[in-house]
Design a protein around this motif. Structure first.
Motif, PDB file in Angstrom:
ATOM      1  N   ASP A  86     -41.562  36.523 -63.294  1.00  0.00           N
ATOM      2  CA  ASP A  86     -42.299  37.150 -62.098  1.00  0.00           C
ATOM      3  C   ASP A  86     -42.658  36.623 -60.679  1.00  0.00           C
ATOM      4  N   GLU A  87     -41.742  36.840 -60.103  1.00  0.00           N
ATOM      5  CA  GLU A  87     -41.440  36.161 -58.582  1.00  0.00           C
ATOM      6  C   GLU A  87     -42.776  36.683 -57.397  1.00  0.00           C
ATOM      7  N   THR A  88     -43.391  37.622 -58.274  1.00  0.00           N
ATOM      8  CA  THR A  88     -45.108  37.697 -56.680  1.00  0.00           C
ATOM      9  C   THR A  88     -46.211  35.929 -57.117  1.00  0.00           C
ATOM     10  N   ARG A  89     -45.565  36.115 -58.600  1.00  0.00           N
ATOM     11  CA  ARG A  89     -46.599  34.250 -58.396  1.00  0.00           C
ATOM     12  C   ARG A  89     -46.227  32.763 -58.299  1.00  0.00           C
ATOM     13  N   PRO A  90     -46.443  32.191 -58.245  1.00  0.00           N
ATOM     14  CA  PRO A  90     -45.891  30.557 -58.026  1.00  0.00           C
ATOM     15  C   PRO A  90     -45.900  30.413 -60.172  1.00  0.00           C
ATOM     16  N   ILE A  91     -44.441  30.038 -59.497  1.00  0.00           N
ATOM     17  CA  ILE A  91     -44.505  29.250 -61.119  1.00  0.00           C
ATOM     18  C   ILE A  91     -44.949  28.029 -61.089  1.00  0.00           C
ATOM     19  N   GLN A  92     -46.021  27.981 -62.232  1.00  0.00           N
ATOM     20  CA  GLN A  92     -47.606  26.677 -62.992  1.00  0.00           C
ATOM     21  C   GLN A  92     -46.663  26.087 -63.431  1.00  0.00           C
ATOM     22  N   SER A  93     -46.374  24.698 -63.455  1.00  0.00           N
ATOM     23  CA  SER A  93     -45.834  23.805 -64.047  1.00  0.00           C
ATOM     24  C   SER A  93     -45.990  24.095 -65.976  1.00  0.00           C
ATOM     25  N   MET A  94     -47.131  24.265 -66.323  1.00  0.00           N
ATOM     26  CA  MET A  94     -47.257  24.497 -67.375  1.00  0.00           C
ATOM     27  C   MET A  94     -46.721  25.677 -67.538  1.00  0.00           C
ATOM     28  N   SER A  95     -47.255  26.667 -67.275  1.00  0.00           N
ATOM     29  CA  SER A  95     -46.375  28.107 -68.201  1.00  0.00           C
ATOM     30  C   SER A  95     -44.717  27.709 -67.975  1.00  0.00           C
ATOM     31  N   PHE A  96     -44.437  27.487 -67.011  1.00  0.00           N
ATOM     32  CA  PHE A  96     -42.933  26.665 -67.309  1.00  0.00           C
ATOM     33  C   PHE A  96     -42.076  26.517 -68.196  1.00  0.00           C
ATOM     34  N   MET A  97     -42.997  24.821 -68.514  1.00  0.00           N
ATOM     35  CA  MET A  97     -42.693  24.433 -69.467  1.00  0.00           C
ATOM     36  C   MET A  97     -42.683  25.278 -71.434  1.00  0.00           C
ATOM     37  N   ILE A  98     -43.658  25.869 -70.926  1.00  0.00           N
ATOM     38  CA  ILE A  98     -43.939  26.284 -72.030  1.00  0.00           C
ATOM     39  C   ILE A  98     -42.790  27.532 -72.323  1.00  0.00           C
ATOM     40  N   ALA A  99     -42.845  28.004 -70.657  1.00  0.00           N
ATOM     41  CA  ALA A  99     -41.276  29.292 -71.311  1.00  0.00           C
ATOM     42  C   ALA A  99     -40.399  28.026 -71.171  1.00  0.00           C
ATOM     43  N   VAL A 100     -39.351  27.314 -71.571  1.00  0.00           N
ATOM     44  CA  VAL A 100     -38.388  26.714 -71.057  1.00  0.00           C
ATOM     45  C   VAL A 100     -38.541  26.027 -72.457  1.00  0.00           C
ATOM     46  N   LEU A 101     -39.623  25.470 -73.536  1.00  0.00           N
ATOM     47  CA  LEU A 101     -39.163  25.518 -74.938  1.00  0.00           C
ATOM     48  C   LEU A 101     -39.390  26.851 -75.412  1.00  0.00           C
ATOM     49  N   LYS A 102     -40.220  27.996 -75.046  1.00  0.00           N
ATOM     50  CA  LYS A 102     -39.629  28.831 -76.041  1.00  0.00           C
ATOM     51  C   LYS A 102     -38.456  29.606 -76.069  1.00  0.00           C
ATOM     52  N   LEU A 103     -38.027  29.170 -74.707  1.00  0.00           N
ATOM     53  CA  LEU A 103     -36.151  30.289 -74.671  1.00  0.00           C
ATOM     54  C   LEU A 103     -35.390  28.795 -75.227  1.00  0.00           C
ATOM     55  N   PHE A 104     -35.901  27.339 -74.953  1.00  0.00           N
ATOM     56  CA  PHE A 104     -35.143  26.135 -76.235  1.00  0.00           C
ATOM     57  C   PHE A 104     -35.441  26.677 -78.243  1.00  0.00           C
ATOM     58  N   GLY A 105     -36.671  27.059 -78.102  1.00  0.00           N
ATOM     59  CA  GLY A 105     -36.613  27.287 -79.710  1.00  0.00           C
ATOM     60  C   GLY A 105     -35.630  28.739 -79.661  1.00  0.00           C
ATOM     61  N   LEU A 106     -35.529  29.894 -79.473  1.00  0.00           N
ATOM     62  CA  LEU A 106     -35.079  31.319 -79.296  1.00  0.00           C
ATOM     63  C   LEU A 106     -33.654  30.744 -79.239  1.00  0.00           C
ATOM     64  N   GLU A 107     -32.738  29.664 -78.837  1.00  0.00           N
ATOM     65  CA  GLU A 107     -31.447  29.154 -78.798  1.00  0.00           C
ATOM     66  C   GLU A 107     -32.076  28.707 -79.753  1.00  0.00           C
TER      67      GLU A 107
END
Length: 101
Positions: free
Chosen positions: A23-44
């Motif tokens: 989603d490019e319309t809303r700015p990346i919030q630090s907490m939601s971005f960190m959760i997304a990165v951790l989910k991607l790491f877990g998925l890998e």
């Protein structure tokens, strides 16, 4: 092996993760971005474990069908590595499965 496969394939269609990353319309919030990165790491990591455990499970099923142990597979018969030859303890596919189970 089946548990890692199930966990991986149920994590892939995570809509919240896709919204956070794409989603490019809303700015990346630090907490939601960190959760997304951790989910991607877990998925890998889950993908790596799923691949390794699935191959290990398939190999052990193959050993069971041939009535072989890991030691017999690694040593081979008489110095010749021939994993395709039958073990002298093999009773046939169905009997091998019954003896293990």
């Amino acid at each position: 092996a089946l548990g890692t496969q199930f966990a991986f394939w149920t994590m892939v269609p995570d809509r919240a993760l896709q919204r956070t990353l794409l989603d490019e319309t809303r700015p990346i919030q630090s907490m939601s971005f960190m959760i997304a990165v951790l989910k991607l790491f877990g998925l890998e990591m889950l993908l790596i474990f799923a691949i390794v455990f699935s191959h290990l499970f398939a190999f052990h099923v193959w050993l069971m069908l041939k009535a072989m142990t890991m030691l017999e597979f690694r040593e081979g018969k008489g110095g010749i590595v021939s994993a395709s030859s039958l073990s002298r303890y093999s009773l046939g596919i169905v009997a091998n499965i019954q003896s293990v189970l």
